[in-house]
Write a protein that holds these residues in place. Sequence first.
Motif, PDB file in Angstrom:
ATOM      1  N   MET A   1      -0.671 -19.885 -67.384  1.00 23.19           N
ATOM      2  CA  MET A   1      -1.037 -20.288 -68.750  1.00 23.19           C
ATOM      3  C   MET A   1      -0.642 -21.735 -69.027  1.00 23.19           C
ATOM      4  SD  MET A   1       0.125 -17.195 -71.206  1.00 23.19           S
ATOM      5  CE  MET A   1       0.182 -15.545 -70.559  1.00 23.19           C
ATOM      6  N   SER A   2      -1.484 -22.394 -69.820  1.00 26.33           N
ATOM      7  CA  SER A   2      -1.122 -23.730 -70.303  1.00 26.33           C
ATOM      8  C   SER A   2      -0.109 -23.555 -71.435  1.00 26.33           C
ATOM      9  CB  SER A   2      -2.363 -24.449 -70.824  1.00 26.33           C
ATOM     10  OG  SER A   2      -2.826 -23.832 -72.017  1.00 26.33           O
ATOM     11  N   ILE A   3       0.465 -24.629 -71.890  1.00 28.62           N
ATOM     12  CA  ILE A   3       1.426 -24.552 -72.992  1.00 28.62           C
ATOM     13  C   ILE A   3       0.756 -23.987 -74.237  1.00 28.62           C
ATOM     14  CG2 ILE A   3       2.823 -25.934 -74.573  1.00 28.62           C
ATOM     15  CD1 ILE A   3       3.477 -27.730 -72.187  1.00 28.62           C
ATOM     16  N   TRP A   4      -0.455 -24.421 -74.499  1.00 26.32           N
ATOM     17  CA  TRP A   4      -1.199 -23.935 -75.668  1.00 26.32           C
ATOM     18  C   TRP A   4      -1.461 -22.430 -75.551  1.00 26.32           C
ATOM     19  CZ3 TRP A   4      -2.282 -24.870 -80.462  1.00 26.32           C
ATOM     20  CH2 TRP A   4      -3.350 -24.245 -81.075  1.00 26.32           C
ATOM     21  N   GLU A   5      -1.921 -21.999 -74.386  1.00 28.07           N
ATOM     22  CA  GLU A   5      -2.194 -20.576 -74.165  1.00 28.07           C
ATOM     23  C   GLU A   5      -0.925 -19.740 -74.278  1.00 28.07           C
ATOM     24  OE1 GLU A   5      -5.910 -20.694 -71.017  1.00 28.07           O
ATOM     25  OE2 GLU A   5      -3.863 -20.987 -70.270  1.00 28.07           O
ATOM     26  N   SER A   6       0.175 -20.227 -73.732  1.00 29.25           N
ATOM     27  CA  SER A   6       1.416 -19.460 -73.789  1.00 29.25           C
ATOM     28  C   SER A   6       1.938 -19.366 -75.218  1.00 29.25           C
ATOM     29  CB  SER A   6       2.483 -20.054 -72.868  1.00 29.25           C
ATOM     30  OG  SER A   6       2.890 -21.322 -73.298  1.00 29.25           O
ATOM     31  N   GLY A   7       1.705 -20.397 -76.020  1.00 33.74           N
ATOM     32  CA  GLY A   7       2.100 -20.327 -77.430  1.00 33.74           C
ATOM     33  C   GLY A   7       1.324 -19.270 -78.186  1.00 33.74           C
ATOM     34  N   LYS A   8       0.013 -19.242 -77.989  1.00 35.66           N
ATOM     35  CA  LYS A   8      -0.819 -18.214 -78.634  1.00 35.66           C
ATOM     36  C   LYS A   8      -0.448 -16.829 -78.126  1.00 35.66           C
ATOM     37  CE  LYS A   8      -4.923 -19.592 -77.644  1.00 35.66           C
ATOM     38  NZ  LYS A   8      -6.370 -19.782 -77.555  1.00 35.66           N
ATOM     39  N   TRP A   9      -0.237 -16.709 -76.817  1.00 30.32           N
ATOM     40  CA  TRP A   9       0.140 -15.436 -76.213  1.00 30.32           C
ATOM     41  C   TRP A   9       1.480 -14.953 -76.775  1.00 30.32           C
ATOM     42  CZ3 TRP A   9       4.351 -14.356 -73.054  1.00 30.32           C
ATOM     43  CH2 TRP A   9       4.333 -13.118 -72.424  1.00 30.32           C
ATOM     44  N   GLY A  10       2.430 -15.877 -76.970  1.00 32.24           N
ATOM     45  CA  GLY A  10       3.750 -15.527 -77.492  1.00 32.24           C
ATOM     46  C   GLY A  10       3.688 -14.944 -78.890  1.00 32.24           C
ATOM     47  N   PHE A  11       2.768 -15.423 -79.736  1.00 33.42           N
ATOM     48  CA  PHE A  11       2.617 -14.863 -81.077  1.00 33.42           C
ATOM     49  C   PHE A  11       2.041 -13.456 -81.032  1.00 33.42           C
ATOM     50  CE2 PHE A  11       2.711 -19.327 -82.598  1.00 33.42           C
ATOM     51  CZ  PHE A  11       3.752 -19.175 -83.490  1.00 33.42           C
ATOM     52  N   LYS A  12       1.157 -13.203 -80.069  1.00 32.21           N
ATOM     53  CA  LYS A  12       0.538 -11.888 -79.947  1.00 32.21           C
ATOM     54  C   LYS A  12       1.443 -10.895 -79.225  1.00 32.21           C
ATOM     55  CE  LYS A  12      -4.166 -13.633 -79.817  1.00 32.21           C
ATOM     56  NZ  LYS A  12      -5.373 -13.789 -79.002  1.00 32.21           N
ATOM     57  N   ASN A  13       2.352 -11.389 -78.387  1.00 29.38           N
ATOM     58  CA  ASN A  13       3.224 -10.553 -77.555  1.00 29.38           C
ATOM     59  C   ASN A  13       4.684 -11.008 -77.671  1.00 29.38           C
ATOM     60  OD1 ASN A  13       0.965  -9.136 -76.058  1.00 29.38           O
ATOM     61  ND2 ASN A  13       0.519 -11.264 -75.571  1.00 29.38           N
ATOM     62  N   PRO A  14       5.281 -10.880 -78.846  1.00 25.03           N
ATOM     63  CA  PRO A  14       6.635 -11.436 -79.022  1.00 25.03           C
ATOM     64  C   PRO A  14       7.684 -10.801 -78.108  1.00 25.03           C
ATOM     65  CG  PRO A  14       6.002 -10.117 -80.928  1.00 25.03           C
ATOM     66  CD  PRO A  14       4.788 -10.255 -80.064  1.00 25.03           C
ATOM     67  N   GLU A  15       7.583  -9.501 -77.851  1.00 24.14           N
ATOM     68  CA  GLU A  15       8.575  -8.847 -76.993  1.00 24.14           C
ATOM     69  C   GLU A  15       8.455  -9.335 -75.546  1.00 24.14           C
ATOM     70  OE1 GLU A  15      10.315  -4.409 -75.958  1.00 24.14           O
ATOM     71  OE2 GLU A  15       8.435  -4.574 -77.056  1.00 24.14           O
ATOM     72  N   ALA A  16       7.230  -9.471 -75.061  1.00 25.49           N
ATOM     73  CA  ALA A  16       7.010  -9.958 -73.700  1.00 25.49           C
ATOM     74  C   ALA A  16       7.431 -11.431 -73.588  1.00 25.49           C
ATOM     75  CB  ALA A  16       5.554  -9.795 -73.309  1.00 25.49           C
ATOM     76  N   SER A  17       7.173 -12.211 -74.614  1.00 29.47           N
ATOM     77  CA  SER A  17       7.562 -13.613 -74.612  1.00 29.47           C
ATOM     78  C   SER A  17       9.086 -13.752 -74.558  1.00 29.47           C
ATOM     79  CB  SER A  17       7.016 -14.304 -75.860  1.00 29.47           C
ATOM     80  OG  SER A  17       7.407 -15.647 -75.891  1.00 29.47           O
ATOM     81  N   LYS A  18       9.788 -12.941 -75.350  1.00 31.51           N
ATOM     82  CA  LYS A  18      11.253 -12.960 -75.344  1.00 31.51           C
ATOM     83  C   LYS A  18      11.780 -12.540 -73.976  1.00 31.51           C
ATOM     84  CE  LYS A  18      15.367 -11.199 -77.721  1.00 31.51           C
ATOM     85  NZ  LYS A  18      16.177 -11.725 -76.681  1.00 31.51           N
ATOM     86  N   TYR A  19      11.165 -11.526 -73.387  1.00 30.45           N
ATOM     87  CA  TYR A  19      11.573 -11.080 -72.054  1.00 30.45           C
ATOM     88  C   TYR A  19      11.436 -12.227 -71.042  1.00 30.45           C
ATOM     89  CZ  TYR A  19      11.287  -9.190 -67.400  1.00 30.45           C
ATOM     90  OH  TYR A  19      11.479  -9.004 -66.055  1.00 30.45           O
ATOM     91  N   ALA A  20      10.294 -12.913 -71.049  1.00 31.00           N
ATOM     92  CA  ALA A  20      10.057 -14.007 -70.101  1.00 31.00           C
ATOM     93  C   ALA A  20      11.082 -15.121 -70.287  1.00 31.00           C
ATOM     94  CB  ALA A  20       8.641 -14.546 -70.266  1.00 31.00           C
ATOM     95  N   LEU A  21      11.307 -15.520 -71.520  1.00 26.47           N
ATOM     96  CA  LEU A  21      12.270 -16.600 -71.780  1.00 26.47           C
ATOM     97  C   LEU A  21      13.689 -16.196 -71.395  1.00 26.47           C
ATOM     98  CD1 LEU A  21      10.869 -17.938 -75.170  1.00 26.47           C
ATOM     99  CD2 LEU A  21      10.627 -18.945 -72.882  1.00 26.47           C
ATOM    100  N   ASP A  22      14.076 -14.953 -71.704  1.00 26.90           N
ATOM    101  CA  ASP A  22      15.409 -14.481 -71.336  1.00 26.90           C
ATOM    102  C   ASP A  22      15.576 -14.409 -69.817  1.00 26.90           C
ATOM    103  OD1 ASP A  22      16.154 -14.291 -73.976  1.00 26.90           O
ATOM    104  OD2 ASP A  22      16.054 -12.090 -74.069  1.00 26.90           O
ATOM    105  N   THR A  23      14.534 -13.979 -69.130  1.00 30.24           N
ATOM    106  CA  THR A  23      14.594 -13.893 -67.671  1.00 30.24           C
ATOM    107  C   THR A  23      14.742 -15.278 -67.061  1.00 30.24           C
ATOM    108  OG1 THR A  23      13.238 -11.899 -67.703  1.00 30.24           O
ATOM    109  CG2 THR A  23      13.375 -13.071 -65.611  1.00 30.24           C
TER     110      THR A  23
END
Length: 68
Positions: free
Chosen positions: A29-51
């Motif tokens: 994902m590009s930065i823009w795509e990952s930002g949009k994805w993070g809003f739609k998938n907050p739990e998965a985004s938190k998991y990725a950042l924590d990992t």
Amino acid sequence: MAQQTPAIEYRSLETEERLNFNWDEYNAMSIWESGKWGFKNPEASKYALDTLKRERLGITADTDLNKL
């Protein structure tokens, strides 16, 4: 700079399966795509950042980041 999948000791395969999380898709994902994805998938985004934090700090997956 291409992102890499964290080593297995920093990941939770159960969580990845539950969230239907795929590191290859996340890394592509590009930065823009990952930002949009993070809003739609907050739990998965938190998991990725924590990992990624755990890997950078050398903390294994069975340790809770909030307790440190």
